[in-house]
Design a protein around this motif. Structure first.
Motif, PDB file in Angstrom:
ATOM      1  N   LEU A 236       0.886  -1.085   0.029  1.00 16.77           N
ATOM      2  CA  LEU A 236       0.114  -0.010   0.169  1.00 16.77           C
ATOM      3  C   LEU A 236       0.956   1.328  -0.266  1.00 16.77           C
ATOM      4  CD1 LEU A 236      -2.348  -1.250   2.657  1.00 16.77           C
ATOM      5  CD2 LEU A 236      -2.631  -1.462   0.338  1.00 16.77           C
ATOM      6  N   ARG A 237       0.431   2.083  -0.414  1.00 15.88           N
ATOM      7  CA  ARG A 237       0.897   3.756  -0.206  1.00 15.88           C
ATOM      8  C   ARG A 237       0.330   4.415   0.728  1.00 15.88           C
ATOM      9  NH1 ARG A 237       4.769   5.333  -4.527  1.00 15.88           N
ATOM     10  NH2 ARG A 237       5.121   3.338  -6.079  1.00 15.88           N
ATOM     11  N   SER A 238       0.935   5.309   1.586  1.00 16.88           N
ATOM     12  CA  SER A 238       0.496   6.357   2.478  1.00 16.88           C
ATOM     13  C   SER A 238       0.147   7.747   1.717  1.00 16.88           C
ATOM     14  CB  SER A 238       1.336   6.340   3.700  1.00 16.88           C
ATOM     15  OG  SER A 238       2.473   7.267   3.488  1.00 16.88           O
ATOM     16  N   GLU A 239      -0.788   8.274   2.188  1.00 16.18           N
ATOM     17  CA  GLU A 239      -0.955   9.715   1.688  1.00 16.18           C
ATOM     18  C   GLU A 239      -0.030  10.725   2.362  1.00 16.18           C
ATOM     19  OE1 GLU A 239      -5.033  10.633   1.513  1.00 16.18           O
ATOM     20  OE2 GLU A 239      -5.656   9.037  -0.225  1.00 16.18           O
ATOM     21  N   LYS A 240      -0.119  10.637   3.882  1.00 19.02           N
ATOM     22  CA  LYS A 240       0.787  11.217   4.693  1.00 19.02           C
ATOM     23  C   LYS A 240       2.025  11.026   4.487  1.00 19.02           C
ATOM     24  CE  LYS A 240      -3.120  12.212   7.871  1.00 19.02           C
ATOM     25  NZ  LYS A 240      -3.708  11.885   9.167  1.00 19.02           N
ATOM     26  N   ALA A 241       3.134  11.965   5.083  1.00  9.83           N
ATOM     27  CA  ALA A 241       4.364  11.737   4.907  1.00  9.83           C
ATOM     28  C   ALA A 241       5.017  11.193   6.187  1.00  9.83           C
ATOM     29  CB  ALA A 241       5.206  13.015   4.369  1.00  9.83           C
ATOM     30  N   GLY A 242       6.207  10.569   6.225  1.00 11.76           N
ATOM     31  CA  GLY A 242       6.836  10.050   7.236  1.00 11.76           C
ATOM     32  C   GLY A 242       6.317   9.702   8.510  1.00 11.76           C
ATOM     33  N   PRO A 243       6.448   9.958   9.944  1.00 11.57           N
ATOM     34  CA  PRO A 243       5.874   9.416  10.806  1.00 11.57           C
ATOM     35  C   PRO A 243       4.291   9.470  10.929  1.00 11.57           C
ATOM     36  CG  PRO A 243       7.115  11.255  11.582  1.00 11.57           C
ATOM     37  CD  PRO A 243       7.580  11.034  10.083  1.00 11.57           C
ATOM     38  N   ASP A 244       3.868  10.633  10.495  1.00 13.14           N
ATOM     39  CA  ASP A 244       2.312  10.574  10.242  1.00 13.14           C
ATOM     40  C   ASP A 244       1.740   9.618   9.362  1.00 13.14           C
ATOM     41  OD1 ASP A 244       1.645  13.385  11.812  1.00 13.14           O
ATOM     42  OD2 ASP A 244       3.184  13.912  10.546  1.00 13.14           O
ATOM     43  N   GLY A 245       2.365   9.333   8.421  1.00 14.81           N
ATOM     44  CA  GLY A 245       1.976   8.292   7.328  1.00 14.81           C
ATOM     45  C   GLY A 245       2.146   6.696   8.082  1.00 14.81           C
ATOM     46  N   TRP A 246       3.340   6.784   8.612  1.00 18.50           N
ATOM     47  CA  TRP A 246       3.571   5.570   9.242  1.00 18.50           C
ATOM     48  C   TRP A 246       2.795   5.168  10.527  1.00 18.50           C
ATOM     49  CZ3 TRP A 246       4.678   2.780  13.597  1.00 18.50           C
ATOM     50  CH2 TRP A 246       5.610   1.750  13.653  1.00 18.50           C
ATOM     51  N   ASN A 247       2.329   6.119  11.188  1.00 16.65           N
ATOM     52  CA  ASN A 247       1.288   5.894  12.324  1.00 16.65           C
ATOM     53  C   ASN A 247      -0.206   5.264  11.596  1.00 16.65           C
ATOM     54  OD1 ASN A 247       0.660   6.339  15.194  1.00 16.65           O
ATOM     55  ND2 ASN A 247      -0.942   7.616  14.622  1.00 16.65           N
ATOM     56  N   GLU A 248      -0.583   6.271  10.761  1.00 18.75           N
ATOM     57  CA  GLU A 248      -1.906   5.869  10.278  1.00 18.75           C
ATOM     58  C   GLU A 248      -2.039   4.577   9.474  1.00 18.75           C
ATOM     59  OE1 GLU A 248      -4.824   8.740   7.911  1.00 18.75           O
ATOM     60  OE2 GLU A 248      -3.033   8.382   6.380  1.00 18.75           O
ATOM     61  N   MET A 249      -0.922   4.412   8.658  1.00 16.67           N
ATOM     62  CA  MET A 249      -1.057   3.060   7.905  1.00 16.67           C
ATOM     63  C   MET A 249      -0.749   1.789   8.713  1.00 16.67           C
ATOM     64  SD  MET A 249      -1.837   4.050   5.063  1.00 16.67           S
ATOM     65  CE  MET A 249      -1.446   2.527   3.760  1.00 16.67           C
ATOM     66  N   MET A 250       0.105   1.902   9.822  1.00 17.27           N
ATOM     67  CA  MET A 250       0.534   0.819  10.747  1.00 17.27           C
ATOM     68  C   MET A 250      -0.825   0.636  11.454  1.00 17.27           C
ATOM     69  SD  MET A 250       3.147  -0.854  11.357  1.00 17.27           S
ATOM     70  CE  MET A 250       2.177  -2.224  10.919  1.00 17.27           C
ATOM     71  N   LEU A 251      -1.628   1.449  11.961  1.00 15.60           N
ATOM     72  CA  LEU A 251      -2.937   1.290  12.754  1.00 15.60           C
ATOM     73  C   LEU A 251      -3.856   0.705  11.924  1.00 15.60           C
ATOM     74  CD1 LEU A 251      -3.287   4.559  14.837  1.00 15.60           C
ATOM     75  CD2 LEU A 251      -2.511   2.251  15.713  1.00 15.60           C
ATOM     76  N   ARG A 252      -4.026   1.063  10.690  1.00 17.86           N
ATOM     77  CA  ARG A 252      -5.016   0.666   9.819  1.00 17.86           C
ATOM     78  C   ARG A 252      -4.687  -0.921   9.414  1.00 17.86           C
ATOM     79  NH1 ARG A 252      -5.457   3.344   4.261  1.00 17.86           N
ATOM     80  NH2 ARG A 252      -5.918   5.280   5.638  1.00 17.86           N
ATOM     81  N   LEU A 253      -3.090  -1.208   9.100  1.00 16.22           N
ATOM     82  CA  LEU A 253      -3.041  -2.449   8.554  1.00 16.22           C
ATOM     83  C   LEU A 253      -3.007  -3.442   9.840  1.00 16.22           C
ATOM     84  CD1 LEU A 253      -2.056  -4.002   6.247  1.00 16.22           C
ATOM     85  CD2 LEU A 253       0.450  -3.267   6.821  1.00 16.22           C
ATOM     86  N   VAL A 254      -2.665  -3.219  11.073  1.00 12.11           N
ATOM     87  CA  VAL A 254      -2.700  -4.022  12.332  1.00 12.11           C
ATOM     88  C   VAL A 254      -4.271  -4.168  12.399  1.00 12.11           C
ATOM     89  CG1 VAL A 254      -2.357  -4.118  14.730  1.00 12.11           C
ATOM     90  CG2 VAL A 254      -0.575  -3.462  13.022  1.00 12.11           C
ATOM     91  N   SER A 255      -5.183  -3.183  12.390  1.00  7.72           N
ATOM     92  CA  SER A 255      -6.446  -3.611  12.567  1.00  7.72           C
ATOM     93  C   SER A 255      -6.897  -4.547  11.698  1.00  7.72           C
ATOM     94  CB  SER A 255      -7.124  -2.430  12.407  1.00  7.72           C
ATOM     95  OG  SER A 255      -8.512  -2.434  12.759  1.00  7.72           O
ATOM     96  N   THR A 256      -6.852  -4.379  10.206  1.00  9.50           N
ATOM     97  CA  THR A 256      -7.196  -5.370   9.296  1.00  9.50           C
ATOM     98  C   THR A 256      -6.633  -6.649   9.515  1.00  9.50           C
ATOM     99  OG1 THR A 256      -7.226  -3.373   7.779  1.00  9.50           O
ATOM    100  CG2 THR A 256      -7.278  -5.617   6.763  1.00  9.50           C
ATOM    101  N   LEU A 257      -5.330  -6.906   9.743  1.00 10.35           N
ATOM    102  CA  LEU A 257      -4.791  -8.210  10.047  1.00 10.35           C
ATOM    103  C   LEU A 257      -5.482  -8.779  11.240  1.00 10.35           C
ATOM    104  CD1 LEU A 257      -1.161  -7.477   8.903  1.00 10.35           C
ATOM    105  CD2 LEU A 257      -2.825  -8.714   7.434  1.00 10.35           C
ATOM    106  N   THR A 258      -5.588  -8.207  12.166  1.00 10.25           N
ATOM    107  CA  THR A 258      -6.155  -9.011  13.509  1.00 10.25           C
ATOM    108  C   THR A 258      -7.478  -9.226  13.429  1.00 10.25           C
ATOM    109  OG1 THR A 258      -6.148  -6.768  14.552  1.00 10.25           O
ATOM    110  CG2 THR A 258      -4.289  -7.873  14.938  1.00 10.25           C
ATOM    111  N   THR A 259      -8.189  -8.298  12.772  1.00  8.32           N
ATOM    112  CA  THR A 259      -9.613  -8.458  12.642  1.00  8.32           C
ATOM    113  C   THR A 259      -9.857  -9.779  11.593  1.00  8.32           C
ATOM    114  OG1 THR A 259     -10.179  -6.172  12.826  1.00  8.32           O
ATOM    115  CG2 THR A 259     -12.003  -7.610  11.822  1.00  8.32           C
ATOM    116  N   SER A 260      -8.965  -9.894  10.701  1.00  2.98           N
ATOM    117  CA  SER A 260      -9.391 -10.975   9.627  1.00  2.98           C
ATOM    118  C   SER A 260      -9.135 -12.359  10.041  1.00  2.98           C
ATOM    119  CB  SER A 260      -8.590 -10.660   8.272  1.00  2.98           C
ATOM    120  OG  SER A 260      -7.334 -10.788   8.554  1.00  2.98           O
ATOM    121  N   LYS A 261      -8.409 -12.450  11.470  1.00  5.77           N
ATOM    122  CA  LYS A 261      -8.165 -13.788  11.984  1.00  5.77           C
ATOM    123  C   LYS A 261      -9.137 -14.280  12.668  1.00  5.77           C
ATOM    124  CE  LYS A 261      -3.150 -13.112  11.862  1.00  5.77           C
ATOM    125  NZ  LYS A 261      -1.825 -13.480  12.388  1.00  5.77           N
TER     126      LYS A 261
END
Length: 261
Positions: A236-261
């Motif tokens: 995936l690609r973030s829209e926000k740069a640097g740590p702001d993008g890191w935070n947003e995408m990491m929270l989203r991805l972890v939520s998706t992966l843990t919900t799908s299990k």
């Protein structure tokens, strides 16, 4: 050690660290979430072990290994940096055997004073000194034609050295990539689902090798081309740069992966 279900590998400059301020504060919520879940966060950077060790401690990640100097070396968990630098000494010796017309255009950190490194990188002087504490590789600037650069790289390869372009520097080493070290660490942790985040060409192999990848937007650098993993939906690609993008995408991805299990 209980094997985790997830493991995260992340680049630093321009990814978890802001490209200009080097702050990682915007990523605190995601880092806290991962820590609470027991997910290892492996810092993977062109930085030296001397640079990464204090950052790793500040981020409360001393229990995690770190990939240093673009994968040329590894800083084990709960371990202080090894300052012997034998590989670096061999690298510098090989570099200095090149003909002058190839050697002169390349100015590595070992050719610069701490102040010069600070000026080029924007690092505070003390941090620049840590950046010069090389153990495995040599970043630098190449001021020459494309043809001269090609000849320089070919001459290095004949001596067993590789040259890789990162965000700002051409980095020389005896081999090893972030992806190589990532494979070793994943195996050590029992092959959990892997997530990788990065923003530069030297992150591509790591992004492609991971089960899930995130390209962090970096307006200060050249955008990465479309990757194979993006076509497959793994990257995936973030829209926000640097740590702001890191935070947003990491929270989203972890939520998706843990919900799908």
């Amino acid at each position: 050690m209980t094997n985790p279900s997830l493991i995260v590998f992340t680049d630093l400059d321009g990814t978890l660290l802001d490209h200009h301020s080097y702050s990682w504060a915007p990523a605190l919520p995601a880092l806290a979430k991962l820590r609470a879940m027991g997910v290892p966060v492996v810092l993977a950077s062109s930085k030296t072990a001397a640079e990464i060790a204090p950052l790793r401690n500040e981020m409360r990640l001393p229990h995690c290994p770190a990939i240093v100097e673009n994968g040329a070396g590894l800083l084990p968990a709960k371990t202080d940096p090894d300052e012997t630098g034998e590989d670096y000494a061999r690298l510098r010796a090989a570099l200095d055997t090149l003909p002058a017309d190839l050697r002169t255009p390349f100015r590595g950190f070992g050719d610069m004073s701490p102040q010069e490194v600070a000026d080029i990188t924007g690092l505070p002087l003390d941090n620049a000194r840590l950046a010069r504490a090389r153990a495995f590789s040599e970043p630098g600037l190449f001021d020459g034609t494309r043809e001269t650069l090609q000849a320089f790289v070919a001459a290095l390869e004949a001596k067993g050295l590789t040259a890789r372009r990162g965000g700002r520097f051409l980095t020389l080493s005896f081999g090893g990539t972030k992806a190589d070290r990532m494979d070793e660490i994943i195996k050590e942790y029992g092959n959990p689902t892997s997530i990788a985040l990065g923003d530069a060409p030297n992150d591509v192999e790591m992004l492609e090798r991971a089960d899930h990848g995130v390209i962090i937007a970096n307006p200060s650098g050249n955008a990465l081309p479309l990757l194979a993993g993006e076509r497959e939906g793994r990257i995936l690609r973030s829209e926000k740069a640097g740590p702001d993008g890191w935070n947003e995408m990491m929270l989203r991805l972890v939520s998706t992966l843990t919900t799908s299990k």
